[in-house]
Design a protein around this motif. Structure first.
Motif, PDB file in Angstrom:
ATOM      1  N   THR A 173      -9.295 -31.261  20.229  1.00 43.85           N
ATOM      2  CA  THR A 173     -10.913 -31.131  20.481  1.00 43.85           C
ATOM      3  C   THR A 173     -11.901 -31.812  19.691  1.00 43.85           C
ATOM      4  OG1 THR A 173     -10.846 -29.319  18.541  1.00 43.85           O
ATOM      5  CG2 THR A 173     -11.283 -28.398  20.532  1.00 43.85           C
ATOM      6  N   ALA A 174     -11.272 -32.578  18.113  1.00 45.90           N
ATOM      7  CA  ALA A 174     -11.924 -33.463  17.825  1.00 45.90           C
ATOM      8  C   ALA A 174     -10.724 -34.885  17.298  1.00 45.90           C
ATOM      9  CB  ALA A 174     -12.486 -32.993  16.517  1.00 45.90           C
ATOM     10  N   TYR A 175     -10.114 -35.253  19.045  1.00 50.87           N
ATOM     11  CA  TYR A 175      -9.018 -36.703  18.730  1.00 50.87           C
ATOM     12  C   TYR A 175      -9.780 -37.134  18.465  1.00 50.87           C
ATOM     13  CZ  TYR A 175      -5.521 -39.520  19.764  1.00 50.87           C
ATOM     14  OH  TYR A 175      -4.578 -40.440  19.587  1.00 50.87           O
ATOM     15  N   PHE A 205       4.754 -27.983  13.105  1.00 51.14           N
ATOM     16  CA  PHE A 205       5.297 -27.606  13.870  1.00 51.14           C
ATOM     17  C   PHE A 205       7.233 -27.714  13.533  1.00 51.14           C
ATOM     18  CE2 PHE A 205       6.690 -27.232  18.429  1.00 51.14           C
ATOM     19  CZ  PHE A 205       5.738 -26.050  18.745  1.00 51.14           C
ATOM     20  N   VAL A 206       7.575 -28.769  14.163  1.00 53.21           N
ATOM     21  CA  VAL A 206       8.996 -28.236  13.721  1.00 53.21           C
ATOM     22  C   VAL A 206       9.218 -27.598  12.889  1.00 53.21           C
ATOM     23  CG1 VAL A 206      11.048 -29.683  13.861  1.00 53.21           C
ATOM     24  CG2 VAL A 206       9.352 -30.399  14.849  1.00 53.21           C
ATOM     25  N   TRP A 207       8.524 -28.108  11.004  1.00 53.00           N
ATOM     26  CA  TRP A 207       8.518 -27.284  10.112  1.00 53.00           C
ATOM     27  C   TRP A 207       8.565 -25.572  10.053  1.00 53.00           C
ATOM     28  CZ3 TRP A 207      10.671 -27.618   5.044  1.00 53.00           C
ATOM     29  CH2 TRP A 207      10.111 -26.966   4.262  1.00 53.00           C
ATOM     30  N   THR A 208       7.408 -25.610  10.613  1.00 57.75           N
ATOM     31  CA  THR A 208       6.886 -23.990  11.201  1.00 57.75           C
ATOM     32  C   THR A 208       8.433 -23.354  11.871  1.00 57.75           C
ATOM     33  OG1 THR A 208       4.604 -24.395  11.620  1.00 57.75           O
ATOM     34  CG2 THR A 208       4.765 -23.139  11.708  1.00 57.75           C
ATOM     35  N   LEU A 209       8.511 -23.428  12.857  1.00 59.01           N
ATOM     36  CA  LEU A 209       9.297 -23.245  13.804  1.00 59.01           C
ATOM     37  C   LEU A 209      11.164 -22.865  12.961  1.00 59.01           C
ATOM     38  CD1 LEU A 209       8.776 -24.595  17.476  1.00 59.01           C
ATOM     39  CD2 LEU A 209       8.141 -22.178  16.142  1.00 59.01           C
ATOM     40  N   THR A 228      -9.734 -29.646   7.044  1.00 60.97           N
ATOM     41  CA  THR A 228      -8.555 -30.415   6.409  1.00 60.97           C
ATOM     42  C   THR A 228      -7.217 -29.984   7.690  1.00 60.97           C
ATOM     43  OG1 THR A 228      -6.781 -28.533   5.057  1.00 60.97           O
ATOM     44  CG2 THR A 228      -8.916 -29.951   4.052  1.00 60.97           C
ATOM     45  N   LEU A 229      -6.598 -31.081   7.835  1.00 64.32           N
ATOM     46  CA  LEU A 229      -5.527 -30.779   9.090  1.00 64.32           C
ATOM     47  C   LEU A 229      -5.119 -29.725   9.218  1.00 64.32           C
ATOM     48  CD1 LEU A 229      -3.602 -34.307   7.865  1.00 64.32           C
ATOM     49  CD2 LEU A 229      -5.281 -34.391  10.412  1.00 64.32           C
ATOM     50  N   PRO A 230      -3.650 -28.922   7.602  1.00 63.12           N
ATOM     51  CA  PRO A 230      -3.403 -27.981   8.369  1.00 63.12           C
ATOM     52  C   PRO A 230      -4.348 -26.580   8.503  1.00 63.12           C
ATOM     53  CG  PRO A 230      -2.864 -28.568   6.024  1.00 63.12           C
ATOM     54  CD  PRO A 230      -4.111 -29.573   6.522  1.00 63.12           C
ATOM     55  N   SER A 231      -6.156 -27.083   8.287  1.00 59.41           N
ATOM     56  CA  SER A 231      -6.487 -26.118   8.159  1.00 59.41           C
ATOM     57  C   SER A 231      -6.078 -24.697   7.415  1.00 59.41           C
ATOM     58  CB  SER A 231      -6.619 -25.731   9.429  1.00 59.41           C
ATOM     59  OG  SER A 231      -7.664 -24.614   9.938  1.00 59.41           O
ATOM     60  N   ALA A 269      -4.597 -24.993  14.679  1.00 61.50           N
ATOM     61  CA  ALA A 269      -4.820 -25.948  13.487  1.00 61.50           C
ATOM     62  C   ALA A 269      -4.288 -27.061  14.699  1.00 61.50           C
ATOM     63  CB  ALA A 269      -3.628 -26.702  12.557  1.00 61.50           C
ATOM     64  N   ILE A 270      -3.470 -27.633  15.309  1.00 61.19           N
ATOM     65  CA  ILE A 270      -3.578 -28.166  16.238  1.00 61.19           C
ATOM     66  C   ILE A 270      -4.045 -27.963  17.952  1.00 61.19           C
ATOM     67  CG2 ILE A 270      -1.420 -28.928  18.339  1.00 61.19           C
ATOM     68  CD1 ILE A 270       0.720 -27.756  16.545  1.00 61.19           C
ATOM     69  N   GLY A 271      -4.892 -27.198  17.687  1.00 63.95           N
ATOM     70  CA  GLY A 271      -5.331 -27.185  19.140  1.00 63.95           C
ATOM     71  C   GLY A 271      -7.152 -28.069  18.190  1.00 63.95           C
TER      72      GLY A 271
END
Length: 407
Positions: A37-39, A56-60, A106-109, A31-33
């Protein structure tokens, strides 16, 4: 030595939790990548950056939570799904309207599917249906209308999560059934072992007391009658028995608990004994013992059980043929097995008599002989021709139940 209770915990869910943890890490990176690419196409990229930093913090930080069902609580599942739904709704704030209408992600994809799958693994298909329905509603609201692509993605997540939840429920039920079967098998084997010991000792004594008491008469006859009643009761108990109910973990993800009984291991399992030394004491004036000229090595446990089976066969000869009966023991050392044959000169066994005896609870052949050989992975063949005596062939493989013999 007392038996050891061995506890085995069975769980088919643990690999699913490990896969889910890996999926969450990979999808947050994806999702971050995808955003990177479309920033330059985002209307408010700083909103997306803030969300992805949090995601990212939540996932880890929540990886321990998805390591197993015990840590994956309802409160965590609710918070995790809230993060996914918030990310979907924030897409309208961060992204441009043109990209949203054209079917932009969507953001979280696909990270959202991980939150739904956690519901499926934890609670089954009903929990999965609840979570996927909320995700579907959020996606439709984010798009503004149920477009073809949105409906396609929503149905895919909905069907996949419900299917996985259903598979988890089936796996849990199968796991409990298998655990129950294993415990019944272990309890049955232990009961048969106890029955063999009882038959070789207590039942034989009770039968002898009954016969001697009846012959002596008087008060001894009453004692013999009581011994006979106790023999019948004990045979019934041995042939029936109770099997304990399997336990199931409070946490279903840990699987069913199987409780089995281990044989004592107060000896070296790889150590061998000479079978001839265990069978030689059976030789008497009425029992002829024929053995090879060289040692017959066999694992200690197997040799003891085989010798006990030979003893049970000789007991049957004395009991059913008479104290003056002749018997012969022949030991053959084959390359892959040891064969011991016990033969007598009695009148033989009438056809159907063994089945009748077993139905009456007289388990000498069924347990003391065949049961012992079955435990060793061997066979016991009984050949009897009326008027020509009875022959019992006991065959034990050199490698029995994982115990190997050495030469």
């Amino acid at each position: 030595m007392a038996k050891r209770e061995r506890v085995m915990r069975m769980s088919v869910e643990q690999p699913l939790w490990r896969a889910l943890a890996g999926y969450r890490v990979l999808t947050v990176l994806y999702a971050i990548g995808l955003f990177a690419t479309a920033y330059d196409k985002f209307a408010r990229p700083w909103v997306a950056v803030a969300f992805f930093a949090f995601l990212f913090v939540w996932t880890l930080s929540t990886l321990p939570r998805v390591a197993g069902a015990a840590n994956c609580t309802k409160r965590f599942l609710a918070a995790d799904l809230t993060v996914a739904l918030a990310g979907i709704m924030l897409t309208r704030v961060a992204d441009s309207g043109a990209r949203i209408e054209s079917g932009g992600p969507t953001l979280p994809s696909i990270w959202t599917a991980g939150a739904v799958l956690a519901f499926a693994i934890k609670g089954g298909w009903r929990w999965a249906a609840f979570a996927s329905t909320l995700v579907a509603a959020a996606n439709i609201i984010e798009r503004g209308a149920p477009t073809r692509d949105t409906v396609h993605n929503v149905i895919l997540v909905w069907v996949a999560s419900i299917a996985i939840g259903y598979v988890v429920e089936v796996a849990r039920a199968s796991e409990r059934t298998l655990a129950r079967a294993l415990e019944i098998e272990a309890a049955t084997r232990e009961r048969e072992r106890l029955a063999r010991d009882i038959h070789d000792g207590v039942l034989q004594v009770l039968a002898m007391v009954q016969r001697r008491g009846s012959a002596l008469g008087g008060e001894a006859a009453e004692l013999g009658r009581m011994a006979g009643e106790q023999e019948v009761a004990l045979r019934t108990l041995v042939s029936g028995g109770l099997v304990p109910v399997s336990r199931v973990s409070e946490d279903a993800a840990q699987g069913a608990v199987v409780r089995a009984v281990d044989e004592p291991d107060d000896e070296d399992p790889a150590g061998d004994v000479d079978l001839r030394a265990l069978l030689a004491p059976y030789a008497t004036a009425r029992v002829t013992f024929s053995e090879p000229g060289a040692p017959v090595p066999l694992a200690q446990a197997a040799a003891r059980e085989l010798a006990a089976a030979v003893g049970a066969a000789l007991d049957n000869v004395r009991k059913h043929v008479g104290a003056d009966a002749r018997a012969w023991i022949l030991v053959e050392d084959e390359p892959d097995a040891v064969i011991v044959t016990v033969r007598d000169d009695g009148p033989g066994i009438p056809e159907g008599r063994l089945a009748q005896a077993e139905g009456e609870g007289r388990l000498g052949v069924a347990l003391s002989i065949r049961g012992r050989l079955r435990e060793l992975g061997g066979t016991a063949e009984l050949i009897s021709v009326p008027g020509q005596g009875t022959e019992v062939e006991l065959k034990v493989p050199k490698v029995s139940r994982g115990k190997a013999t050495t030469r």
